[in-house]
Design a protein around this motif. Structure first.
Motif, PDB file in Angstrom:
ATOM      1  N   THR A  43      12.336 -61.232  43.558  1.00  0.00           N
ATOM      2  CA  THR A  43      12.424 -60.739  44.937  1.00  0.00           C
ATOM      3  C   THR A  43      13.555 -61.419  45.700  1.00  0.00           C
ATOM      4  O   THR A  43      14.088 -60.847  46.664  1.00  0.00           O
ATOM      5  N   THR A 160       7.637 -63.851  57.810  1.00  0.00           N
ATOM      6  CA  THR A 160       7.779 -64.584  56.554  1.00  0.00           C
ATOM      7  C   THR A 160       7.418 -66.055  56.720  1.00  0.00           C
ATOM      8  O   THR A 160       6.864 -66.668  55.802  1.00  0.00           O
ATOM      9  N   ALA A 175       4.528 -62.306  46.720  1.00  0.00           N
ATOM     10  CA  ALA A 175       5.724 -62.115  45.897  1.00  0.00           C
ATOM     11  C   ALA A 175       5.445 -61.152  44.744  1.00  0.00           C
ATOM     12  O   ALA A 175       6.291 -60.305  44.411  1.00  0.00           O
ATOM     13  N   GLY A 178       5.316 -57.709  46.143  1.00  0.00           N
ATOM     14  CA  GLY A 178       6.689 -57.284  46.409  1.00  0.00           C
ATOM     15  C   GLY A 178       7.418 -56.902  45.138  1.00  0.00           C
ATOM     16  O   GLY A 178       8.145 -55.901  45.096  1.00  0.00           O
ATOM     17  N   SER A 320      10.035 -59.270  51.016  1.00  0.00           N
ATOM     18  CA  SER A 320       9.833 -60.134  49.858  1.00  0.00           C
ATOM     19  C   SER A 320      11.036 -61.033  49.614  1.00  0.00           C
ATOM     20  O   SER A 320      10.902 -62.217  49.281  1.00  0.00           O
TER      21      SER A 320
END
Length: 498
Positions: A43, A160, A175, A178, A320
């Motif tokens: 990602t 985030t 993650a 994503g 991500s």
């Protein structure tokens, strides 16, 4: 089930012992699996973000043959990745490039690597967050504008940061989600375009459409278009940033790094080829008449509603990517602070009791990029120049590690981790260095003589400012003398855990 628990406990004990041999005590939770660690690198590399962000520029600058620059850069970066794999396998320490440089060459070298890499990460976070604005605006039906872009960027950085503060396990879960969304979206969209919406013959991949027919030839245009590929192929180093949060890191981290190149790079190439072959009129893109070929392709293929659904996947990819970048930056700050190499080392090296993450370092890794984004409301060109430092700064830090590994080899270092290249290590190391130097020269080469000077020489200027500031700070403050953590010992030790 009980045997699995006993095995996990024994593995964690071995990892803690390994880390203690390297001079540090375990503070993080080791609950990030191989696939979760890989997902972080994937990602970060983000094939969707990398390709979608610069597709219009690359196609307009170099025409369809620009796709081959992604292949060449991918091979070069894989050489760099292999060098990193050898180093992290012997020194699986949080913070990645900083502790590697410390063990391979020394404290001063490590200071400069960490300083440059940290600011490159901050610039990258700001750039990715700002680049997301136009896609979100189109998703919700708004006209993109600087204020909307800034608002979206700040909102993403805030989100985030909150996710990262929730702990390694939560970060790894997000993650993985994503990764699944991005890879699945890339394969579905790319596959659909190739099967149902391909309007160009494969021979177009070798058609320059008249670009470079003047005295200079096509090569300068190809090299300029290669900037997109240079922005694409990094992220594998983030796997090493999380080394103290991954079980059996000497084996798992090198695997995750290579998987990032194999799968992430492969996905990027697949998406890129599908997009190029689906452009309705490449000539319009080159002439500047179609400035957003991505939306043209998606709208033609899926209609307005379908295009918005694809943009949802793009938004997940941006989120991500930011998560991984911020996680990497925070672990670097933590590693720096743990060795007393920076101001406010106490707070920056503190691990939260509940979630076992460096909260203050995470907040700083959000606040500094947010400040760069906010500055965009007043000095757009300067901020764009700062953000452009993201890629070149990372490449400089990478090559300082590649050079450090070569210096260590000359001093007698024989990689002692679970991953070793053996005799070809020298060859790979030299090739990786030659590639990196050529890539940096290409990235800083001035190509816009009519632009204001700080745009034309933006990358070179910001690089000189960042590294000169770091050098002055290092020479005056001597932060490298504040810690007795191990350094300059790669060629002197034979790790007992191998």
């Amino acid at each position: 089930m009980a045997n699995a628990g006993i095995h996990a406990a024994e593995s964690n004990a071995d990892d803690a012992s390994q880390l203690e041999i390297l001079g540090y005590k375990t503070q993080f939770d080791r609950n990030m699996s191989l696939w979760e660690n890989f997902a972080l690198g994937f990602t970060y590399l983000s094939p969707v973000v990398g390709v979608y962000t610069l597709f219009a520029f690359c196609l307009a600058t170099g025409g369809p043959p620009m796709v081959w620059s992604y292949v060449l850069v991918g091979i070069g970066q894989f050489m760099v990745c292999l060098v990193f794999c050898e180093v992290v396998s012997q020194f699986p320490i949080a913070g990645g490039v900083y502790p590697w440089a410390r063990r391979l060459v020394g404290k001063r070298w490590a200071w400069m690597v960490g300083w440059g890499y940290a600011w490159a990460l901050f610039a990258s976070i700001a750039g990715i967050a700002a680049g997301c604005g136009p896609y979100l605006a189109q998703l919700i039906g708004l006209e993109p504008s600087p204020h909307i872009n800034i608002g979206v960027a700040l909102g993403l950085i805030a989100v985030t940061t909150m996710i990262n503060v929730m702990g390694t396990h939560f970060l790894a879960t997000v993650a993985m989600i994503g990764f699944i969304c991005e890879l699945g979206g890339a394969l579905v969209v790319g596959g659909y375009l190739l099967i149902f919406e391909r309007v160009q013959d494969f021979s177009v991949l070798f058609d320059t459409f008249g670009i470079g027919e003047g005295a200079g030839g096509y090569l300068p245009a190809f090299l300029a278009a290669a900037l997109g590929a240079f922005f694409q192929y990094y992220g594998f180093e983030a796997c090493g940033d999380m080394a103290e949060e991954t079980p059996n890191p000497s084996r798992m981290i090198p695997r995750a790094m290579r998987m990032t190149i194999y799968i992430g790079g492969g996905a990027a190439l697949f998406v890129l080829f599908a997009l190029v072959l689906s452009v309705p009129d490449i000539g319009k893109v080159i002439r500047g008449e179609d400035t957003d070929p991505i939306m043209t392709i998606l709208t033609n293929a899926f209609g307005p509603l379908g295009a918005r659904m694809v943009l949802v996947v793009v938004m997940v990819s941006f989120l991500s990517c930011l998560l991984s970048l911020q996680a990497a930056a925070s672990r670097l700050l933590f590693a720096y602070a743990r060795d007393n190499m920076i101001v406010f080392s106490g707070p920056l090296s503190r691990i939260s009791e509940g979630h076992h993450v460096p909260v203050v370092a995470l907040v700083v890794a959000g606040v500094l990029p947010a400040a760069v984004v906010c500055a965009g409301a007043f000095v757009q060109d300067v901020v764009t120049t700062i953000i452009s430092f993201g890629a070149i700064g990372i490449y400089f830090a990478f090559q300082m590690i590649v050079l450090a590994a070569l210096i260590a080899r000359f001093r007698g270092w024989k990689p002692g981790g679970a991953f070793k290249m053996g005799p070809i290590g020298w060859v790979v190391n030299i090739v990786a260095l030659a590639y990196g130097v050529a890539a940096i020269a290409n990235m800083v080469w001035p190509r816009t003589p009519d632009a204001v000077w700080f745009v034309n020489y933006g990358m070179l200027l910001t690089t000189l400012i960042v590294f000169t500031t770091g050098l002055v700070y290092m020479l005056v403050g001597k932060p490298y003398d504040r810690s007795d953590a191990p350094a300059s010992d790669a060629w002197l030790i034979s790790p007992r855990y191998v």
